[in-house]
Design an enzyme around this catalytic site. Structure first.
Site, PDB file in Angstrom:
ATOM      1  N   TYR A  73       0.923  -1.039  -0.011  1.00  4.90           N
ATOM      2  CA  TYR A  73       0.023   0.030  -0.112  1.00  4.90           C
ATOM      3  C   TYR A  73       0.881   1.318   0.046  1.00  4.90           C
ATOM      4  O   TYR A  73       0.645   2.120  -0.687  1.00  4.90           O
ATOM      5  CB  TYR A  73      -1.008  -0.055   1.258  1.00  4.90           C
ATOM      6  CG  TYR A  73      -1.888   1.361   1.187  1.00  4.90           C
ATOM      7  CD1 TYR A  73      -3.196   0.918   0.677  1.00  4.90           C
ATOM      8  CD2 TYR A  73      -1.654   2.289   1.697  1.00  4.90           C
ATOM      9  CE1 TYR A  73      -4.165   1.742   0.475  1.00  4.90           C
ATOM     10  CE2 TYR A  73      -2.730   3.351   1.785  1.00  4.90           C
ATOM     11  CZ  TYR A  73      -3.849   3.090   0.787  1.00  4.90           C
ATOM     12  OH  TYR A  73      -4.918   4.173   0.855  1.00  4.90           O
ATOM     13  N   PHE A 125      -6.331  19.393 -25.617  1.00  7.19           N
ATOM     14  CA  PHE A 125      -6.982  18.250 -25.792  1.00  7.19           C
ATOM     15  C   PHE A 125      -8.634  18.230 -25.033  1.00  7.19           C
ATOM     16  O   PHE A 125      -8.707  18.970 -24.291  1.00  7.19           O
ATOM     17  CB  PHE A 125      -6.232  16.960 -25.168  1.00  7.19           C
ATOM     18  CG  PHE A 125      -6.762  15.757 -25.287  1.00  7.19           C
ATOM     19  CD1 PHE A 125      -6.690  15.203 -26.817  1.00  7.19           C
ATOM     20  CD2 PHE A 125      -7.054  14.969 -24.361  1.00  7.19           C
ATOM     21  CE1 PHE A 125      -7.487  13.920 -27.027  1.00  7.19           C
ATOM     22  CE2 PHE A 125      -7.735  13.659 -24.699  1.00  7.19           C
ATOM     23  CZ  PHE A 125      -7.888  13.031 -25.878  1.00  7.19           C
ATOM     24  N   ASP A 126      -9.427  17.435 -25.553  1.00 14.06           N
ATOM     25  CA  ASP A 126     -10.813  17.415 -25.117  1.00 14.06           C
ATOM     26  C   ASP A 126     -10.917  17.298 -23.715  1.00 14.06           C
ATOM     27  O   ASP A 126     -11.736  18.112 -22.717  1.00 14.06           O
ATOM     28  CB  ASP A 126     -11.798  16.438 -25.558  1.00 14.06           C
ATOM     29  CG  ASP A 126     -11.473  15.564 -26.794  1.00 14.06           C
ATOM     30  OD1 ASP A 126     -10.101  16.091 -27.167  1.00 14.06           O
ATOM     31  OD2 ASP A 126     -12.115  14.731 -27.324  1.00 14.06           O
ATOM     32  N   ASP A 216       1.328  19.629 -21.626  1.00 14.46           N
ATOM     33  CA  ASP A 216       0.551  18.148 -21.616  1.00 14.46           C
ATOM     34  C   ASP A 216       1.504  17.193 -22.564  1.00 14.46           C
ATOM     35  O   ASP A 216       1.803  17.549 -23.670  1.00 14.46           O
ATOM     36  CB  ASP A 216      -0.746  18.577 -22.170  1.00 14.46           C
ATOM     37  CG  ASP A 216      -1.523  17.386 -22.446  1.00 14.46           C
ATOM     38  OD1 ASP A 216      -1.112  16.128 -22.209  1.00 14.46           O
ATOM     39  OD2 ASP A 216      -2.662  17.518 -22.740  1.00 14.46           O
ATOM     40  N   ALA A 218       1.408  13.893 -23.098  1.00 15.16           N
ATOM     41  CA  ALA A 218       1.383  12.647 -23.475  1.00 15.16           C
ATOM     42  C   ALA A 218       2.237  11.928 -24.571  1.00 15.16           C
ATOM     43  O   ALA A 218       2.508  11.007 -24.370  1.00 15.16           O
ATOM     44  CB  ALA A 218      -0.038  12.410 -24.149  1.00 15.16           C
ATOM     45  N   LYS A 259       0.091   6.551 -23.799  1.00 13.10           N
ATOM     46  CA  LYS A 259       0.351   6.836 -25.151  1.00 13.10           C
ATOM     47  C   LYS A 259       1.860   6.527 -25.148  1.00 13.10           C
ATOM     48  O   LYS A 259       2.286   5.336 -25.314  1.00 13.10           O
ATOM     49  CB  LYS A 259       0.283   8.501 -25.645  1.00 13.10           C
ATOM     50  CG  LYS A 259      -1.013   8.640 -25.612  1.00 13.10           C
ATOM     51  CD  LYS A 259      -2.095   8.710 -24.832  1.00 13.10           C
ATOM     52  CE  LYS A 259      -3.352   9.044 -25.190  1.00 13.10           C
ATOM     53  NZ  LYS A 259      -3.920  10.402 -24.272  1.00 13.10           N
ATOM     54  N   HIS A 450     -21.477  11.667 -30.693  1.00  9.48           N
ATOM     55  CA  HIS A 450     -20.940  10.665 -31.588  1.00  9.48           C
ATOM     56  C   HIS A 450     -20.512   9.411 -31.024  1.00  9.48           C
ATOM     57  O   HIS A 450     -20.363   8.495 -31.817  1.00  9.48           O
ATOM     58  CB  HIS A 450     -19.501  11.361 -31.957  1.00  9.48           C
ATOM     59  CG  HIS A 450     -18.460  11.621 -31.233  1.00  9.48           C
ATOM     60  ND1 HIS A 450     -18.592  12.604 -30.181  1.00  9.48           N
ATOM     61  CD2 HIS A 450     -17.446  11.246 -30.883  1.00  9.48           C
ATOM     62  CE1 HIS A 450     -17.479  12.920 -29.430  1.00  9.48           C
ATOM     63  NE2 HIS A 450     -16.771  11.831 -29.888  1.00  9.48           N
TER      64      HIS A 450
HETATM   65  C1  LIG Z   1      -5.209  10.970 -24.119  1.00  7.18           C
HETATM   66  C2  LIG Z   1      -4.613  12.407 -23.439  1.00  7.18           C
HETATM   67  C3  LIG Z   1      -5.118  12.967 -22.646  1.00  7.18           C
HETATM   68  C4  LIG Z   1      -5.963  12.408 -21.485  1.00  7.18           C
HETATM   69  O1  LIG Z   1      -5.377  11.305 -21.085  1.00  7.18           O
HETATM   70  P1  LIG Z   1      -6.225   9.987 -20.625  1.00  7.18           P
HETATM   71  O2  LIG Z   1      -5.262   9.002 -20.253  1.00  7.18           O
HETATM   72  O3  LIG Z   1      -6.942   9.362 -21.948  1.00  7.18           O
HETATM   73  O4  LIG Z   1      -7.164  10.370 -19.544  1.00  7.18           O
HETATM   74  C5  LIG Z   1      -4.473  14.384 -22.191  1.00  7.18           C
HETATM   75  N1  LIG Z   1      -4.135  15.237 -23.257  1.00  7.18           N
HETATM   76  C6  LIG Z   1      -3.641  14.737 -24.472  1.00  7.18           C
HETATM   77  C7  LIG Z   1      -2.815  15.452 -25.412  1.00  7.18           C
HETATM   78  C8  LIG Z   1      -3.777  13.224 -24.734  1.00  7.18           C
HETATM   79  O5  LIG Z   1      -3.807  12.673 -25.772  1.00  7.18           O
END
Ligand SMILES: *Cc1c(COP(=O)(O)O)cnc(C)c1O
Length: 459
Positions: A73, A125-126, A216, A218, A259, A450
């Protein structure tokens, strides 16, 4: 035409059988799914290009890590390992584990945006946009205008428009802006890279006005590979050195490890400031779990610690980006348009150009995605008017800037033969393009339609 070919730097030890349905069976499946690719069962898909997120293949070393992952833990061994690797790779002193990218946003963004009205990014990103809005702020995008022209070449189409960034700061007031975000690579602009020079310029503008600067991260590794290829200063640098340069002087980062860290689940937050990190830790305990596991199982943490290293291996990246370039070169030969130059994780096919007889309100990019499934069992998705949806005030269908059918390529999963199937399917569709019909929606929820809407072909 010169073939771009960077062979797979691995061999296959474990295989996952795929079923190939007949064309008649696929026809039935897509109809039963209401012509919505999200409603297809994955087992009915031959090549799944819905996303590159969490869909990569782990290495034998990562699988070995799964067995030695420490499930304690508190203070598990894998926690120290991920700390050590992340600090060395990114150069930030404080690292927090979380279960995925949006969890990192949920934990960190409200800390940065407390009492602030705006976040500005090269492009949100969304999920980042959603968490800026959930924190009560507004998200402003500030990409260079070249990103909007799919046929124009620019080495760093993901860049921030620095002059406009500074104008926004002056207009909105620096005191109202909680954070400036650089998304690398710029996912929503087509996986387009950002130069180190642009990261430095945006960081310096942020700091000149006393605003926090966040990455960000990823696709940190794919971005670094493009920098090595295209930015003079870094031609002879290692990927590790470039990643260090990208994160130099950055206040914070959020990262979806699904990613470039090539794991099926995981995320990270990095901080330079101890006070911010203290708040991050408190919020992490409430939302994700104790700080040394942050919503993850020990085995997944161990795989993540190893994946962070594997992601920045140059041989792997050459093959990885090479896959996109190979597919793009085949589309060039066939005269099929896409967002150029091709990005790091996907090929964004320009459906408006391939199906010019289908107007935006009959969803050309969705029609092409459906056609790819019919043709070869390939699952892609619409990034266009179908995804954009209706105007919330008038209820009228909005027209998107682009009608893209996105072919996102999972990491280390598909071979070059699979890429040929994808290219051949698109070429076959192009030959009968004028017979491809548009679609109308027969059932839709009010938001994010969608994912669940039902459609039917327009006869
Ligand atoms: C995928 C992604 C996120 C969100 O990550 P999740 O692991 O899907 O929650 C944020 N920013 C970018 C640029 C991404 O490609």
């Amino acid at each position: 035409m010169k073939r771009i070919y960077y062979p797979e730097p691995f061999r296959i030890k474990s295989v996952e059988p795929l079923r190939i349905l007949t064309r008649e069976e696929r026809e039935e499946k897509i109809k039963a799914a209401g012509y919505n690719v999200f409603s297809l069962a994955a087992k009915d898909v031959y090549i799944d290009l819905l996303t590159d997120s969490g869909t990569g293949a782990m290495s034998s070393s990562q699988w070995a890590g799964v067995m030695v992952g420490d499930e304690s833990y508190a203070g598990a061994d894998c926690y120290y390992k991920v700390q050590e690797n992340a600090k060395r790779i990114f150069g930030l002193p404080y690292i927090q584990l979380v279960h995925q990218g949006r969890a990192a946003e949920k934990v960190l963004l409200p800390v940065l945006l407390a009492g602030k009205k705006y976040a500005i990014a090269n492009m949100h990103f969304d999920t980042t946009r959603a968490h800026v809005e959930l924190a009560g702020s507004r998200a402003i995008d500030c990409t260079i205008p070249e990103a909007l022209d799919t046929t124009a070449y620019h080495p760093f189409k993901g860049n921030m428009d620095i002059a406009r960034l500074e104008e926004h700061i002056k207009e909105l007031g620096a005191e109202n802006i909680g954070v400036i975000i650089m998304t690398i690579t710029n996912n929503s602009a087509g996986g387009q890279p950002v130069s180190v020079a642009n990261i430095r310029a945006a960081r310096d503008v942020a700091h000149k006005y006393g605003i926090k600067f966040m990455i960000d991260a990823a696709r940190y590794a794919e971005n670094a590979y493009f920098v090595k290829q295209r930015e003079e200063e870094f031609r002879s640098s290692s990927i590790a050195e470039i990643v260090k340069a990208m994160f130099e002087g950055v206040d914070c980062f959020t990262m979806s490890a699904k990613k470039d860290a090539i794991v099926n689940m995981g995320g990270l937050i990095g901080c330079r400031d101890k006070e911010i990190f203290e708040l991050v830790k408190q919020r992490c305990i409430s939302f994700e779990g104790f700080i040394t596991y942050g919503g993850m199982s020990g085995r997944d943490i161990e795989a993540l610690a190893r994946g962070l290293e594997e992601g920045i291996d140059e041989n792997y990246l050459r093959y990885r980006i090479g896959q996109m370039q190979y597919l793009a070169a085949r589309l060039d030969e066939a005269g099929i348009a896409y967002q150029t130059p091709v990005g790091g994780h996907a090929v964004f096919v320009d459906a408006k150009k391939l199906l010019p007889h289908i107007p935006y309100y009959e969803f050309p990019a969705q029609a092409l995605a459906i056609e790819l499934y019919r043709e070869a069992g390939i699952r892609a998705c619409d990034i266009g008017s179908y995804m954009l949806g209706n105007d919330p005030d008038t209820g009228k269908q909005l027209e998107a800037d682009f009608e893209f059918t996105r072919l996102a390529i999972p990491r280390r999963v598909y071979t070059q033969s699979h890429l040929d199937v994808i290219a051949d399917a698109l070429i076959n569709i192009k030959e009968r393009a004028c017979s491809v019909k548009g679609y109308q929606i027969v059932e839709e929820p009010p938001i994010l339609r969608h994912f669940t809407a039902k459609l039917k072909p327009i006869e």
